[in-house]
Scaffold this motif. Sequence first.
Motif, PDB file in Angstrom:
ATOM      1  N   LEU A  29      15.096  -5.817   5.552  1.00 40.63           N
ATOM      2  CA  LEU A  29      13.658  -5.608   5.469  1.00 40.63           C
ATOM      3  C   LEU A  29      13.095  -5.050   6.776  1.00 40.63           C
ATOM      4  CD1 LEU A  29      12.678  -8.872   3.577  1.00 40.63           C
ATOM      5  CD2 LEU A  29      12.506  -6.551   2.702  1.00 40.63           C
ATOM      6  N   TRP A  30      13.512  -5.656   7.903  1.00 43.73           N
ATOM      7  CA  TRP A  30      12.979  -5.204   9.183  1.00 43.73           C
ATOM      8  C   TRP A  30      13.445  -3.799   9.526  1.00 43.73           C
ATOM      9  CZ3 TRP A  30       9.062  -7.046  11.715  1.00 43.73           C
ATOM     10  CH2 TRP A  30       8.716  -8.387  11.583  1.00 43.73           C
ATOM     11  N   LEU A  31      14.744  -3.542   9.382  1.00 44.81           N
ATOM     12  CA  LEU A  31      15.288  -2.265   9.827  1.00 44.81           C
ATOM     13  C   LEU A  31      14.943  -1.119   8.899  1.00 44.81           C
ATOM     14  CD1 LEU A  31      18.770  -3.402  11.165  1.00 44.81           C
ATOM     15  CD2 LEU A  31      16.646  -3.032  12.412  1.00 44.81           C
ATOM     16  N   SER A  32      14.576  -1.435   7.666  1.00 45.95           N
ATOM     17  CA  SER A  32      14.185  -0.354   6.753  1.00 45.95           C
ATOM     18  C   SER A  32      12.713  -0.006   6.904  1.00 45.95           C
ATOM     19  CB  SER A  32      14.482  -0.759   5.303  1.00 45.95           C
ATOM     20  OG  SER A  32      13.769  -1.927   4.967  1.00 45.95           O
ATOM     21  N   GLY A  33      12.010  -0.740   7.793  1.00 43.07           N
ATOM     22  CA  GLY A  33      10.629  -0.386   8.119  1.00 43.07           C
ATOM     23  C   GLY A  33       9.609  -0.851   7.107  1.00 43.07           C
ATOM     24  N   CYS A  34       9.959  -1.887   6.319  1.00 42.99           N
ATOM     25  CA  CYS A  34       9.031  -2.286   5.260  1.00 42.99           C
ATOM     26  C   CYS A  34       7.786  -2.955   5.817  1.00 42.99           C
ATOM     27  CB  CYS A  34       9.733  -3.223   4.280  1.00 42.99           C
ATOM     28  SG  CYS A  34      10.088  -4.843   4.987  1.00 42.99           S
ATOM     29  N   VAL A  35       7.857  -3.468   7.049  1.00 41.68           N
ATOM     30  CA  VAL A  35       6.694  -4.174   7.589  1.00 41.68           C
ATOM     31  C   VAL A  35       5.533  -3.219   7.802  1.00 41.68           C
ATOM     32  CG1 VAL A  35       5.876  -5.548   9.532  1.00 41.68           C
ATOM     33  CG2 VAL A  35       8.204  -5.865   8.682  1.00 41.68           C
ATOM     34  N   THR A  36       5.845  -2.026   8.231  1.00 42.41           N
ATOM     35  CA  THR A  36       4.775  -1.076   8.507  1.00 42.41           C
ATOM     36  C   THR A  36       4.473  -0.187   7.307  1.00 42.41           C
ATOM     37  OG1 THR A  36       6.413   0.444   9.435  1.00 42.41           O
ATOM     38  CG2 THR A  36       5.309  -1.032  10.957  1.00 42.41           C
ATOM     39  N   GLN A  37       5.528   0.101   6.485  1.00 38.91           N
ATOM     40  CA  GLN A  37       5.313   1.016   5.379  1.00 38.91           C
ATOM     41  C   GLN A  37       4.621   0.342   4.194  1.00 38.91           C
ATOM     42  OE1 GLN A  37       9.169   2.590   4.501  1.00 38.91           O
ATOM     43  NE2 GLN A  37       9.414   3.505   6.523  1.00 38.91           N
ATOM     44  N   GLN A  38       4.967  -0.930   3.967  1.00 33.96           N
ATOM     45  CA  GLN A  38       4.400  -1.696   2.870  1.00 33.96           C
ATOM     46  C   GLN A  38       4.393  -0.898   1.567  1.00 33.96           C
ATOM     47  OE1 GLN A  38       0.595  -3.273   3.944  1.00 33.96           O
ATOM     48  NE2 GLN A  38       1.415  -4.552   5.544  1.00 33.96           N
ATOM     49  N   PRO A  39       5.598  -0.604   1.014  1.00 29.69           N
ATOM     50  CA  PRO A  39       5.662   0.148  -0.227  1.00 29.69           C
ATOM     51  C   PRO A  39       5.128  -0.653  -1.397  1.00 29.69           C
ATOM     52  CG  PRO A  39       7.810  -0.773   0.294  1.00 29.69           C
ATOM     53  CD  PRO A  39       6.914  -1.060   1.467  1.00 29.69           C
ATOM     54  N   THR A  40       4.700   0.057  -2.389  1.00 29.30           N
ATOM     55  CA  THR A  40       4.207  -0.590  -3.596  1.00 29.30           C
ATOM     56  C   THR A  40       5.387  -1.036  -4.446  1.00 29.30           C
ATOM     57  OG1 THR A  40       2.263   0.814  -3.604  1.00 29.30           O
ATOM     58  CG2 THR A  40       2.798  -0.323  -5.656  1.00 29.30           C
ATOM     59  N   GLU A  41       5.454  -2.325  -4.759  1.00 27.41           N
ATOM     60  CA  GLU A  41       6.554  -2.845  -5.554  1.00 27.41           C
ATOM     61  C   GLU A  41       6.222  -2.686  -7.041  1.00 27.41           C
ATOM     62  OE1 GLU A  41       7.226  -6.831  -4.367  1.00 27.41           O
ATOM     63  OE2 GLU A  41       7.761  -6.302  -2.310  1.00 27.41           O
ATOM     64  N   PRO A  42       7.261  -2.479  -7.874  1.00 26.35           N
ATOM     65  CA  PRO A  42       7.012  -2.291  -9.300  1.00 26.35           C
ATOM     66  C   PRO A  42       6.415  -3.536  -9.932  1.00 26.35           C
ATOM     67  CG  PRO A  42       9.347  -2.627  -8.859  1.00 26.35           C
ATOM     68  CD  PRO A  42       8.682  -2.458  -7.540  1.00 26.35           C
ATOM     69  N   THR A  43       5.498  -3.335 -10.843  1.00 32.20           N
ATOM     70  CA  THR A  43       4.858  -4.436 -11.554  1.00 32.20           C
ATOM     71  C   THR A  43       4.846  -4.124 -13.048  1.00 32.20           C
ATOM     72  OG1 THR A  43       3.421  -4.851  -9.661  1.00 32.20           O
ATOM     73  CG2 THR A  43       2.783  -5.840 -11.758  1.00 32.20           C
ATOM     74  N   PRO A  44       5.364  -5.011 -13.894  1.00 35.33           N
ATOM     75  CA  PRO A  44       6.012  -6.270 -13.512  1.00 35.33           C
ATOM     76  C   PRO A  44       7.430  -6.044 -13.023  1.00 35.33           C
ATOM     77  CG  PRO A  44       6.070  -5.995 -15.876  1.00 35.33           C
ATOM     78  CD  PRO A  44       5.276  -4.826 -15.346  1.00 35.33           C
ATOM     79  N   GLN A  45       8.004  -7.044 -12.360  1.00 31.27           N
ATOM     80  CA  GLN A  45       9.342  -6.931 -11.810  1.00 31.27           C
ATOM     81  C   GLN A  45      10.394  -7.029 -12.916  1.00 31.27           C
ATOM     82  OE1 GLN A  45       9.965  -6.201  -8.768  1.00 31.27           O
ATOM     83  NE2 GLN A  45       8.425  -7.048  -7.419  1.00 31.27           N
ATOM     84  N   VAL A  46      11.459  -6.242 -12.769  1.00 28.42           N
ATOM     85  CA  VAL A  46      12.561  -6.377 -13.711  1.00 28.42           C
ATOM     86  C   VAL A  46      13.288  -7.686 -13.435  1.00 28.42           C
ATOM     87  CG1 VAL A  46      12.880  -3.897 -14.043  1.00 28.42           C
ATOM     88  CG2 VAL A  46      14.054  -5.051 -12.161  1.00 28.42           C
ATOM     89  N   GLN A  47      13.847  -8.263 -14.488  1.00 22.85           N
ATOM     90  CA  GLN A  47      14.524  -9.544 -14.386  1.00 22.85           C
ATOM     91  C   GLN A  47      16.008  -9.374 -14.703  1.00 22.85           C
ATOM     92  OE1 GLN A  47      12.942 -12.368 -13.393  1.00 22.85           O
ATOM     93  NE2 GLN A  47      11.040 -11.218 -13.188  1.00 22.85           N
ATOM     94  N   LEU A  48      16.861  -9.907 -13.849  1.00 23.33           N
ATOM     95  CA  LEU A  48      18.296  -9.880 -14.084  1.00 23.33           C
ATOM     96  C   LEU A  48      18.644 -10.800 -15.251  1.00 23.33           C
ATOM     97  CD1 LEU A  48      21.024  -8.813 -12.884  1.00 23.33           C
ATOM     98  CD2 LEU A  48      21.122 -10.961 -11.588  1.00 23.33           C
ATOM     99  N   ASN A  49      19.633 -10.401 -16.048  1.00 19.76           N
ATOM    100  CA  ASN A  49      20.047 -11.232 -17.181  1.00 19.76           C
ATOM    101  C   ASN A  49      20.872 -12.413 -16.677  1.00 19.76           C
ATOM    102  OD1 ASN A  49      22.122  -9.312 -16.472  1.00 19.76           O
ATOM    103  ND2 ASN A  49      23.232  -9.878 -18.331  1.00 19.76           N
ATOM    104  N   VAL A  50      20.182 -13.360 -16.063  1.00 21.48           N
ATOM    105  CA  VAL A  50      20.842 -14.504 -15.431  1.00 21.48           C
ATOM    106  C   VAL A  50      21.201 -15.550 -16.488  1.00 21.48           C
ATOM    107  CG1 VAL A  50      20.571 -16.370 -13.766  1.00 21.48           C
ATOM    108  CG2 VAL A  50      19.593 -14.118 -13.291  1.00 21.48           C
ATOM    109  N   PRO A  51      22.483 -15.903 -16.617  1.00 26.81           N
ATOM    110  CA  PRO A  51      22.874 -16.915 -17.602  1.00 26.81           C
ATOM    111  C   PRO A  51      22.631 -18.323 -17.067  1.00 26.81           C
ATOM    112  CG  PRO A  51      24.811 -16.134 -16.446  1.00 26.81           C
ATOM    113  CD  PRO A  51      23.651 -15.314 -15.924  1.00 26.81           C
ATOM    114  N   GLN A  52      22.566 -19.276 -17.959  1.00 27.89           N
ATOM    115  CA  GLN A  52      22.429 -20.672 -17.557  1.00 27.89           C
ATOM    116  C   GLN A  52      23.767 -21.266 -17.138  1.00 27.89           C
ATOM    117  OE1 GLN A  52      19.521 -22.551 -17.218  1.00 27.89           O
ATOM    118  NE2 GLN A  52      18.657 -20.491 -17.439  1.00 27.89           N
ATOM    119  N   ASN A  53      24.854 -20.688 -17.635  1.00 27.08           N
ATOM    120  CA  ASN A  53      26.188 -21.168 -17.295  1.00 27.08           C
ATOM    121  C   ASN A  53      27.109 -19.981 -17.043  1.00 27.08           C
ATOM    122  OD1 ASN A  53      26.250 -24.319 -17.942  1.00 27.08           O
ATOM    123  ND2 ASN A  53      25.051 -23.304 -19.540  1.00 27.08           N
ATOM    124  N   ILE A  54      28.021 -20.162 -16.106  1.00 25.81           N
ATOM    125  CA  ILE A  54      29.003 -19.138 -15.779  1.00 25.81           C
ATOM    126  C   ILE A  54      30.391 -19.770 -15.796  1.00 25.81           C
ATOM    127  CG2 ILE A  54      29.940 -17.694 -13.916  1.00 25.81           C
ATOM    128  CD1 ILE A  54      27.127 -17.055 -13.067  1.00 25.81           C
TER     129      ILE A  54
END
Length: 228
Positions: free
Chosen positions: A37-62
């Motif tokens: 986050l720091w080295l990619s310059g996000c603190v100063t650039q403050q890009p617009t994040e996608p809304t709504p956020q995509v969700q990973l297909n996270v299982p309850q068990n692996i």
Amino acid sequence: MKKLLTILERMVRGFAHATSGVQNAYRNVVTALLAVLWLSGCVTQQPTEPTPQVQLNVPQNITYHHKNYALKSSQDLGSMAHYVYFMKKENGKNWKTAIELLHDRNVQNVSLQERIQLRENVYKTNGVEHFNFTVENGTMYAFVIYAPNEQQPNWQLEVARASDVAGCGFVQYQYSLKVPQSRKLANMGKEKLVGYLKKYAIDKELARLHQLTWHWHCELPQISSVQK
């Protein structure tokens, strides 16, 4: 984004008080993310994040290596999410093996090679001596060895597989295991010890990760309609 940085910084400083189990793994993941986050310059650039956020297909068990792991902990910070799985009777304070999923929605467009470089810098800064990253056909394979310390008397090994997933971001699957400090290990020289851990644990787990079915995808969250 500044709020996200504040949360991550608190997690780096305070996670040791919350759980004593996966603190090394989690702290280094969070530290690496902070570096991204720091080295990619996000603190100063403050890009617009996608809304709504995509969700990973996270299982309850692996299921991994014929063992079942249940989702016990999850945190979603907007740009990234982290999920931890333990076996039935284990938890963050008492565990032998664990599975972790890291989903970075990658709003900063960080490349795989940039991630590797950032993580290498983080490990070197934190005094972690034994780690390795390789990339095969766009997939990253990695291992890290953490030596015992006052808070963690065991050797802790981590192996991971990760890649960029279309329409999703960066997804990492990590397997962690503890190797008790024995008299046999204590009497080995450092080079011989690392070779032993690689041969009898890390190399075997990396081979399993190579064969792992990679079926991750993302979806937009379902929005329930409100009837009037």
